[in-house]
Enzyme design. Structure first.
Site, PDB file in Angstrom:
ATOM      1  N   SER A 188      40.104  33.951  46.544  1.00  0.00           N
ATOM      2  CA  SER A 188      38.854  34.626  46.190  1.00  0.00           C
ATOM      3  C   SER A 188      37.843  34.519  47.315  1.00  0.00           C
ATOM      4  O   SER A 188      37.686  33.460  47.927  1.00  0.00           O
ATOM      5  CB  SER A 188      38.263  34.018  44.920  1.00  0.00           C
ATOM      6  OG  SER A 188      36.968  34.532  44.691  1.00  0.00           O
ATOM      7  N   TYR A 190      34.899  41.372  47.665  1.00  0.00           N
ATOM      8  CA  TYR A 190      33.932  42.236  46.988  1.00  0.00           C
ATOM      9  C   TYR A 190      33.140  42.938  48.076  1.00  0.00           C
ATOM     10  O   TYR A 190      32.461  42.261  48.873  1.00  0.00           O
ATOM     11  CB  TYR A 190      32.977  41.412  46.111  1.00  0.00           C
ATOM     12  CG  TYR A 190      33.594  40.877  44.840  1.00  0.00           C
ATOM     13  CD1 TYR A 190      33.957  41.735  43.810  1.00  0.00           C
ATOM     14  CD2 TYR A 190      33.800  39.512  44.664  1.00  0.00           C
ATOM     15  CE1 TYR A 190      34.507  41.243  42.634  1.00  0.00           C
ATOM     16  CE2 TYR A 190      34.353  39.016  43.488  1.00  0.00           C
ATOM     17  CZ  TYR A 190      34.699  39.893  42.482  1.00  0.00           C
ATOM     18  OH  TYR A 190      35.244  39.415  41.321  1.00  0.00           O
ATOM     19  N   THR A 202      38.457  44.224  45.291  1.00  0.00           N
ATOM     20  CA  THR A 202      38.280  44.307  43.841  1.00  0.00           C
ATOM     21  C   THR A 202      37.371  45.481  43.520  1.00  0.00           C
ATOM     22  O   THR A 202      36.241  45.557  44.016  1.00  0.00           O
ATOM     23  CB  THR A 202      37.711  42.980  43.310  1.00  0.00           C
ATOM     24  OG1 THR A 202      38.645  41.948  43.641  1.00  0.00           O
ATOM     25  CG2 THR A 202      37.513  43.024  41.808  1.00  0.00           C
ATOM     26  N   LYS A 241      42.343  46.162  43.598  1.00  0.00           N
ATOM     27  CA  LYS A 241      42.566  45.358  42.392  1.00  0.00           C
ATOM     28  C   LYS A 241      41.573  45.789  41.317  1.00  0.00           C
ATOM     29  O   LYS A 241      40.357  45.778  41.557  1.00  0.00           O
ATOM     30  CB  LYS A 241      42.362  43.871  42.709  1.00  0.00           C
ATOM     31  CG  LYS A 241      42.360  42.951  41.492  1.00  0.00           C
ATOM     32  CD  LYS A 241      42.293  41.494  41.899  1.00  0.00           C
ATOM     33  CE  LYS A 241      42.295  40.550  40.717  1.00  0.00           C
ATOM     34  NZ  LYS A 241      41.002  40.485  40.017  1.00  0.00           N
ATOM     35  N   HIS A 249      40.489  42.423  35.049  1.00  0.00           N
ATOM     36  CA  HIS A 249      39.734  41.255  35.509  1.00  0.00           C
ATOM     37  C   HIS A 249      39.797  40.141  34.453  1.00  0.00           C
ATOM     38  O   HIS A 249      38.837  39.405  34.240  1.00  0.00           O
ATOM     39  CB  HIS A 249      38.279  41.664  35.782  1.00  0.00           C
ATOM     40  CG  HIS A 249      37.586  40.885  36.866  1.00  0.00           C
ATOM     41  ND1 HIS A 249      37.290  41.414  38.099  1.00  0.00           N
ATOM     42  CD2 HIS A 249      37.116  39.610  36.899  1.00  0.00           C
ATOM     43  CE1 HIS A 249      36.662  40.518  38.830  1.00  0.00           C
ATOM     44  NE2 HIS A 249      36.547  39.402  38.137  1.00  0.00           N
TER      45      HIS A 249
HETATM   46  C1  LIG Z   1      37.066  31.981  36.339  1.00  0.00           C
HETATM   47  C2  LIG Z   1      37.546  33.277  36.909  1.00  0.00           C
HETATM   48  C3  LIG Z   1      37.070  33.702  38.147  1.00  0.00           C
HETATM   49  C4  LIG Z   1      37.514  34.890  38.689  1.00  0.00           C
HETATM   50  N1  LIG Z   1      37.071  35.239  39.931  1.00  0.00           N
HETATM   51  C5  LIG Z   1      37.552  36.371  40.501  1.00  0.00           C
HETATM   52  C6  LIG Z   1      37.177  36.714  41.814  1.00  0.00           C
HETATM   53  O1  LIG Z   1      36.454  36.000  42.485  1.00  0.00           O
HETATM   54  N2  LIG Z   1      37.651  37.877  42.311  1.00  0.00           N
HETATM   55  C7  LIG Z   1      38.487  38.708  41.611  1.00  0.00           C
HETATM   56  O2  LIG Z   1      38.889  39.758  42.092  1.00  0.00           O
HETATM   57  N3  LIG Z   1      38.878  38.373  40.351  1.00  0.00           N
HETATM   58  C8  LIG Z   1      38.438  37.239  39.795  1.00  0.00           C
HETATM   59  N4  LIG Z   1      38.874  36.900  38.550  1.00  0.00           N
HETATM   60  C9  LIG Z   1      39.871  37.737  37.865  1.00  0.00           C
HETATM   61  C10 LIG Z   1      41.304  37.272  38.203  1.00  0.00           C
HETATM   62  O3  LIG Z   1      41.630  37.616  39.531  1.00  0.00           O
HETATM   63  C11 LIG Z   1      42.361  37.934  37.310  1.00  0.00           C
HETATM   64  O4  LIG Z   1      42.195  39.330  37.331  1.00  0.00           O
HETATM   65  C12 LIG Z   1      42.362  37.463  35.875  1.00  0.00           C
HETATM   66  O5  LIG Z   1      41.947  36.130  35.752  1.00  0.00           O
HETATM   67  C13 LIG Z   1      43.773  37.605  35.326  1.00  0.00           C
HETATM   68  O6  LIG Z   1      43.831  37.277  34.024  1.00  0.00           O
HETATM   69  P1  LIG Z   1      44.374  35.857  33.444  1.00  0.00           P
HETATM   70  O7  LIG Z   1      43.299  34.882  33.712  1.00  0.00           O
HETATM   71  O8  LIG Z   1      44.549  36.209  32.006  1.00  0.00           O
HETATM   72  O9  LIG Z   1      45.686  35.511  34.114  1.00  0.00           O
HETATM   73  C14 LIG Z   1      38.434  35.700  37.976  1.00  0.00           C
HETATM   74  C15 LIG Z   1      38.918  35.270  36.747  1.00  0.00           C
HETATM   75  C16 LIG Z   1      38.500  34.077  36.205  1.00  0.00           C
HETATM   76  C17 LIG Z   1      39.059  33.632  34.898  1.00  0.00           C
HETATM   77  O1  LIG Z   2      33.834  35.339  37.414  1.00  0.00           O
HETATM   78  C1  LIG Z   2      34.462  36.293  37.881  1.00  0.00           C
HETATM   79  O2  LIG Z   2      35.303  36.919  37.215  1.00  0.00           O
HETATM   80  C2  LIG Z   2      34.237  36.708  39.247  1.00  0.00           C
HETATM   81  O3  LIG Z   2      34.890  37.625  39.635  1.00  0.00           O
HETATM   82  C3  LIG Z   2      33.242  36.073  40.159  1.00  0.00           C
HETATM   83  C4  LIG Z   2      32.807  36.758  41.250  1.00  0.00           C
HETATM   84  C5  LIG Z   2      31.870  36.212  42.102  1.00  0.00           C
HETATM   85  C6  LIG Z   2      31.360  34.973  41.853  1.00  0.00           C
HETATM   86  C7  LIG Z   2      31.808  34.279  40.764  1.00  0.00           C
HETATM   87  C8  LIG Z   2      32.740  34.810  39.920  1.00  0.00           C
END
Ligand SMILES: Cc1cc2nc3c(=O)[nH]c(=O)nc-3n(C[C@H](O)[C@H](O)[C@H](O)COP(=O)(O)O)c2cc1C
Ligand SMILES: O=C(O)C(=O)c1ccccc1
Length: 339
Positions: free
Chosen positions: A93, A116, A142, A207, A231
């Protein structure tokens, strides 16, 4: 659920600050989509093929999906995740609490950088250069986050910022501005995808595609691959389960680029179902965070080991084949998932 994954989740919940647990676990709105991502897999069944001899699986079709702020889960943060990621692709990330160069240095396998697109194009460009210099081998942009998701659990806790001492390290000292820049969401366009493609020779993935028409546009704009994702139910609480959007995207793409599915994958059986529906691989989000919180690098390793072991067992049971005609919607007897 596999008892090892259940145990790691329970331990994570027990050791984490409840505010941070809810940040990881939560979704947008009423969390309908959060629940649906997992429930949809339970509505699917597989008709195994028989008399196919013994087939060994050569690959483990799993990526670690990008998730923010691993140091909230464990003091080693993304370094632990990177060390455990062997045998998969780590999508790191942009919101990591360890700089991307250190993540890549700790990893033994490929690391892709999740981006992002920032409102300031110079900041976006600087992030791309950081990823390139670190040795990342792909960029994953994303596209499902024109604005932040409204997470009721975070709002209830007043959780808006990292605790003192932790930071989104990739945002440090960007483009001449000393200190930390905040990560911003932006509503950008296909022209920005073209601009990113001309900015870097790294393969560019998108994504967060759910609509088949967007998948067609993504291919037309030269992407290297598509992640079908809502997401993890954190952006729009109106989408279908990710796996329900998968066949439409797979059909629209028609084999021109690989399609990865993330959201709700919790077992080797889920991996097999996604592959049968045409995914090239799946991404794992929260289970990795639970392993990390419960036991650092070893915990993440256990999550991946369980999924690998289950997946290989399912594949052996299915004669080594996973095709769409094998998928049945439970309660309907209908196979082939709309042909
Ligand atoms: C705590 C958390 C933080 C996330 N942060 C990002 C992120 O920084 N960038 C991003 O593209 N997706 C982010 N996602 C989405 C994940 O990449 C992913 O799409 C999603 O968690 C998949 O589902 P799952 O948790 O059911 O396996 C985040 C998800 C969670 C739960
Ligand atoms: O929480 C998230 O799903 C996420 O994508 C994110 C993005 C930037 C900062 C913190 C979380």
């Amino acid at each position: 659920m596999n008892p090892v994954l259940a145990e790691l989740h329970d331990k994570a919940r027990a050791v984490l600050d409840p505010v941070h647990y809810d940040f990881f676990a939560g979704g947008v709105g009423d969390e309908v989509v959060l629940a649906e991502n997992e429930a949809a897999f339970l509505r699917l069944a597989l008709l195994p093929r028989v008399l196919r001899g013994k087939k060994v699986s050569d690959a483990f079709p799993v990526l670690i999906s990008p998730t923010a702020f691993h140091k909230l889960a464990h003091p080693d943060g993304e370094l632990a995740t990177a060390r455990a990621a062997a045998g998969t692709i780590l999508v790191s990330s942009m919101a990591s609490t360890v700089p991307i160069a250190d993540v890549v240095a700790a990893a033994t396998g490929p690391v892709w950088f999740q981006l992002y697109v920032q409102p300031d194009p110079e900041v976006t460009q600087a992030l791309v250069r950081r990823a390139e210099r670190a040795g990342c081998t792909a960029l994953v942009v994303t596209v499902d986050s024109p604005v932040f998701g409204r997470h009721r659990r975070d709002i209830a806790h007043g959780f808006h910022d990292l605790p003192a001492g932790l930071a989104a390290e990739n945002m440090r000292d960007l483009h001449g501005v000393p200190g930390l820049r905040k990560i911003e969401m932006s509503a950008f366009s296909w022209e920005d995808i073209d601009r990113l493609r001309s900015m870097t020779s790294l393969p560019l993935w998108v994504k967060g595609v759910l609509h088949p028409a967007d998948a067609v546009l993504a291919v037309a704009h030269g992407v290297a691959g598509i992640v079908v994702s809502n997401h993890g139910g954190r952006q729009l609480d109106l989408t279908p389960a990710a796996v329900e959007a998968l066949p439409g995207v797979v059909d629209a793409v028609a084999g021109r680029v690989p399609v990865v599915l993330d959201g709700g994958v919790r077992s080797g059986g889920d991996i097999a179902l996604a592959l049968a529906l045409g995914a090239s691989a799946v991404g794992i989000g929260r289970p990795v965070l639970w392993g990390l919180a419960a036991d650092g690098e070893a915990g993440v390793r256990r999550v991946l080991d369980v999924l690998r072991d289950e997946y290989e067992h399912v594949l052996a049971m299915c004669g080594g084949e996973l095709t769409r005609d094998m998928v049945v919607v439970r309660g309907t007897g209908v196979s082939g998932w709309r042909g």
